[in-house]
Scaffold this motif. Structure first.
Motif, PDB file in Angstrom:
ATOM      1  N   LEU A 152      -0.569  15.783   9.141  1.00  0.00           N
ATOM      2  CA  LEU A 152      -0.372  14.889   7.996  1.00  0.00           C
ATOM      3  C   LEU A 152      -1.540  13.919   7.860  1.00  0.00           C
ATOM      4  O   LEU A 152      -1.969  13.304   8.835  1.00  0.00           O
ATOM      5  CB  LEU A 152       0.918  14.083   8.182  1.00  0.00           C
ATOM      6  CG  LEU A 152       2.247  14.720   7.790  1.00  0.00           C
ATOM      7  CD1 LEU A 152       3.367  13.717   8.017  1.00  0.00           C
ATOM      8  CD2 LEU A 152       2.241  15.206   6.352  1.00  0.00           C
ATOM      9  N   HIS A 153      -2.033  13.804   6.654  1.00  0.00           N
ATOM     10  CA  HIS A 153      -3.160  12.903   6.396  1.00  0.00           C
ATOM     11  C   HIS A 153      -3.124  12.467   4.934  1.00  0.00           C
ATOM     12  O   HIS A 153      -2.418  13.048   4.117  1.00  0.00           O
ATOM     13  CB  HIS A 153      -4.486  13.616   6.686  1.00  0.00           C
ATOM     14  CG  HIS A 153      -4.767  14.763   5.762  1.00  0.00           C
ATOM     15  ND1 HIS A 153      -4.210  16.019   5.945  1.00  0.00           N
ATOM     16  CD2 HIS A 153      -5.505  14.857   4.634  1.00  0.00           C
ATOM     17  CE1 HIS A 153      -4.613  16.813   4.973  1.00  0.00           C
ATOM     18  NE2 HIS A 153      -5.404  16.137   4.153  1.00  0.00           N
ATOM     19  N   GLN A 154      -3.910  11.460   4.625  1.00  0.00           N
ATOM     20  CA  GLN A 154      -4.188  11.092   3.240  1.00  0.00           C
ATOM     21  C   GLN A 154      -5.631  11.463   2.951  1.00  0.00           C
ATOM     22  O   GLN A 154      -6.471  11.448   3.842  1.00  0.00           O
ATOM     23  CB  GLN A 154      -4.049   9.577   3.043  1.00  0.00           C
ATOM     24  CG  GLN A 154      -2.650   9.042   3.182  1.00  0.00           C
ATOM     25  CD  GLN A 154      -2.665   7.525   3.205  1.00  0.00           C
ATOM     26  OE1 GLN A 154      -3.228   6.909   4.106  1.00  0.00           O
ATOM     27  NE2 GLN A 154      -2.044   6.907   2.211  1.00  0.00           N
ATOM     28  N   ASP A 155      -5.931  11.775   1.695  1.00  0.00           N
ATOM     29  CA  ASP A 155      -7.317  12.013   1.289  1.00  0.00           C
ATOM     30  C   ASP A 155      -7.849  10.692   0.753  1.00  0.00           C
ATOM     31  O   ASP A 155      -7.529  10.313  -0.378  1.00  0.00           O
ATOM     32  CB  ASP A 155      -7.384  13.088   0.197  1.00  0.00           C
ATOM     33  CG  ASP A 155      -7.087  14.478   0.735  1.00  0.00           C
ATOM     34  OD1 ASP A 155      -6.611  14.593   1.879  1.00  0.00           O
ATOM     35  OD2 ASP A 155      -7.337  15.442   0.007  1.00  0.00           O
ATOM     36  N   ARG A 156      -8.636  10.005   1.585  1.00  0.00           N
ATOM     37  CA  ARG A 156      -9.082   8.681   1.152  1.00  0.00           C
ATOM     38  C   ARG A 156     -10.542   8.413   1.476  1.00  0.00           C
ATOM     39  O   ARG A 156     -10.959   7.265   1.577  1.00  0.00           O
ATOM     40  CB  ARG A 156      -8.161   7.597   1.710  1.00  0.00           C
ATOM     41  CG  ARG A 156      -7.927   7.608   3.197  1.00  0.00           C
ATOM     42  CD  ARG A 156      -6.928   6.520   3.576  1.00  0.00           C
ATOM     43  NE  ARG A 156      -7.215   5.315   2.849  1.00  0.00           N
ATOM     44  CZ  ARG A 156      -6.302   4.463   2.372  1.00  0.00           C
ATOM     45  NH1 ARG A 156      -5.029   4.677   2.559  1.00  0.00           N
ATOM     46  NH2 ARG A 156      -6.665   3.388   1.736  1.00  0.00           N
ATOM     47  N   PHE A 182       0.788  11.280   1.768  1.00  0.00           N
ATOM     48  CA  PHE A 182       0.500  12.045   2.994  1.00  0.00           C
ATOM     49  C   PHE A 182       0.850  13.505   2.765  1.00  0.00           C
ATOM     50  O   PHE A 182       1.802  13.833   2.055  1.00  0.00           O
ATOM     51  CB  PHE A 182       1.312  11.483   4.162  1.00  0.00           C
ATOM     52  CG  PHE A 182       0.685  10.269   4.793  1.00  0.00           C
ATOM     53  CD1 PHE A 182      -0.181  10.407   5.871  1.00  0.00           C
ATOM     54  CD2 PHE A 182       0.933   8.995   4.291  1.00  0.00           C
ATOM     55  CE1 PHE A 182      -0.778   9.294   6.450  1.00  0.00           C
ATOM     56  CE2 PHE A 182       0.335   7.876   4.862  1.00  0.00           C
ATOM     57  CZ  PHE A 182      -0.525   8.026   5.941  1.00  0.00           C
ATOM     58  N   HIS A 183       0.060  14.383   3.379  1.00  0.00           N
ATOM     59  CA  HIS A 183       0.298  15.815   3.236  1.00  0.00           C
ATOM     60  C   HIS A 183      -0.323  16.556   4.404  1.00  0.00           C
ATOM     61  O   HIS A 183      -1.173  16.005   5.118  1.00  0.00           O
ATOM     62  CB  HIS A 183      -0.271  16.322   1.905  1.00  0.00           C
ATOM     63  CG  HIS A 183      -1.733  16.039   1.768  1.00  0.00           C
ATOM     64  ND1 HIS A 183      -2.217  14.813   1.372  1.00  0.00           N
ATOM     65  CD2 HIS A 183      -2.815  16.811   1.996  1.00  0.00           C
ATOM     66  CE1 HIS A 183      -3.531  14.850   1.355  1.00  0.00           C
ATOM     67  NE2 HIS A 183      -3.933  16.055   1.747  1.00  0.00           N
ATOM     68  N   GLY A 184       0.099  17.792   4.596  1.00  0.00           N
ATOM     69  CA  GLY A 184      -0.432  18.602   5.685  1.00  0.00           C
ATOM     70  C   GLY A 184       0.003  20.046   5.512  1.00  0.00           C
ATOM     71  O   GLY A 184       0.611  20.400   4.497  1.00  0.00           O
ATOM     72  N   PHE A 207     -10.906  20.653  -4.580  1.00  0.00           N
ATOM     73  CA  PHE A 207     -11.945  20.130  -5.460  1.00  0.00           C
ATOM     74  C   PHE A 207     -11.713  18.639  -5.645  1.00  0.00           C
ATOM     75  O   PHE A 207     -10.600  18.218  -5.973  1.00  0.00           O
ATOM     76  CB  PHE A 207     -11.897  20.819  -6.824  1.00  0.00           C
ATOM     77  CG  PHE A 207     -12.107  22.313  -6.733  1.00  0.00           C
ATOM     78  CD1 PHE A 207     -13.386  22.834  -6.725  1.00  0.00           C
ATOM     79  CD2 PHE A 207     -11.035  23.177  -6.639  1.00  0.00           C
ATOM     80  CE1 PHE A 207     -13.598  24.200  -6.630  1.00  0.00           C
ATOM     81  CE2 PHE A 207     -11.231  24.549  -6.543  1.00  0.00           C
ATOM     82  CZ  PHE A 207     -12.506  25.062  -6.542  1.00  0.00           C
ATOM     83  N   ARG A 208     -12.768  17.860  -5.451  1.00  0.00           N
ATOM     84  CA  ARG A 208     -12.656  16.414  -5.583  1.00  0.00           C
ATOM     85  C   ARG A 208     -13.850  15.846  -6.323  1.00  0.00           C
ATOM     86  O   ARG A 208     -14.913  16.440  -6.347  1.00  0.00           O
ATOM     87  CB  ARG A 208     -12.642  15.736  -4.194  1.00  0.00           C
ATOM     88  CG  ARG A 208     -11.573  16.189  -3.252  1.00  0.00           C
ATOM     89  CD  ARG A 208     -12.151  16.985  -2.105  1.00  0.00           C
ATOM     90  NE  ARG A 208     -11.102  17.576  -1.260  1.00  0.00           N
ATOM     91  CZ  ARG A 208     -10.560  16.952  -0.236  1.00  0.00           C
ATOM     92  NH1 ARG A 208     -10.966  15.750   0.088  1.00  0.00           N
ATOM     93  NH2 ARG A 208      -9.617  17.536   0.472  1.00  0.00           N
ATOM     94  N   LYS A 209     -13.635  14.677  -6.881  1.00  0.00           N
ATOM     95  CA  LYS A 209     -14.748  13.846  -7.349  1.00  0.00           C
ATOM     96  C   LYS A 209     -14.908  12.818  -6.254  1.00  0.00           C
ATOM     97  O   LYS A 209     -14.116  11.875  -6.158  1.00  0.00           O
ATOM     98  CB  LYS A 209     -14.414  13.228  -8.701  1.00  0.00           C
ATOM     99  CG  LYS A 209     -15.467  12.268  -9.204  1.00  0.00           C
ATOM    100  CD  LYS A 209     -16.565  12.995  -9.955  1.00  0.00           C
ATOM    101  CE  LYS A 209     -17.596  11.995 -10.490  1.00  0.00           C
ATOM    102  NZ  LYS A 209     -18.632  11.686  -9.478  1.00  0.00           N
TER     103      LYS A 209
HETATM  104 FE    FE Z   1      -5.858  16.736   2.078  1.00  0.00          FE
END
Ligand code: FE
Ligand code: MD6
Length: 226
Positions: A125-129, A181-183, A222-224
């Motif tokens: 589990l993590h956040q994309d930050r 949070f996701h994983g 895909f991210r900015k």
């Molecule tokens: Fe992620």
């Protein structure tokens, strides 16, 4: 929960679009093969010194990396200090189309993180930050073997929904859901039987036949970032 055959709500600003990229998958995989020849999959190390089980690479102007110094986006692949391969037009098109279908217009990613899961591999589990702004959504494409995605809340301890992600599925999230949070649960060895408590697509199969996907799952996010 709001649903339609093509769009299933996972949160106020989070959508699962089943099979959204099935038709484009062969072209995306051909482009991916060329990217991985130049920027091979590798196991990064967490800031705490753990080798990540998921193998990673990137394309685009920026690539996500992890090492003893921390998580960060870089313009160069640290394997050889050259820029990451450019993001193919087909990737940008898919990401923009998916974001638009989920209500986010004008998404122009500058980073594509490539994750390869073999049986047993998981993502905790993590956040994309690590991105500069959280105003842009993230578009996530699943290819190959199915996996169970954990979609939690704003706090690590919040109860997480379990969502089966199969070949060609796309998840888009942003806005109020951007920092959830996701994983990913450990990948199963074969195309495991569908479980009743999962959000599963009727009739979907786990494999596309491309050699890059033999016995594994590949996820592109895909991210900015910049
Ligand atoms: Fe992620
Ligand atoms: C994966 N995905 O599905 C890992 N992050 O393999 C992610 O960590 C992720 O799918 C942010 C948004 C969507 C994702």
């Amino acid at each position: 929960m709001t649903s339609s055959p093509t769009r299933q709500r996972l949160g106020s600003c989070a959508w699962l679009m089943r099979g959204f990229a099935v038709a484009q998958a062969p072209a995306l995989l051909a482009a991916l093969q060329a990217i991985l020849a130049r920027a091979p999959l590798r196991h990064m190390v967490t800031p705490g010194g753990q080798r990540m089980s998921v193998a990673m690479s990137n394309c685009g102007a920026l690539g996500w990396t992890s090492d003893r110094g921390g998580y960060r986006y870089r313009a160069d692949d640290p394997l050889h200090d050259r820029p990451w391969p450019a993001m193919p037009a087909a990737f940008q098109q898919l990401a923009g189309d998916a974001a638009r279908a989920a209500g986010f217009d004008g998404f122009e990613p500058d980073a594509c993180l490539i994750n390869r899961y073999l049986p047993g591999n998981r993502l905790s589990l993590h956040q994309d930050r690590d991105e500069r702004h959280f105003g842009h959504p993230i578009v996530s494409l699943s290819l190959g073997l199915p996996a169970v995605f954990l979609f939690g809340g704003a706090a690590r301890g919040d109860r997480a929904a379990r969502v089966l992600l199969e070949h060609g599925d796309v998840v888009v999230w942003g806005g109020a859901d951007r920092l959830r949070f996701h994983g990913v649960l450990p990948l199963k060895d074969s195309q495991a039987g569908r479980q009743d408590d999962l959000l599963a697509a009727p009739g979907a199969t786990g494999d596309s036949g491309h050699e890059l996907l033999r016995g594994c799952r590949i996820n592109l996010t895909f991210r900015k970032a910049g």
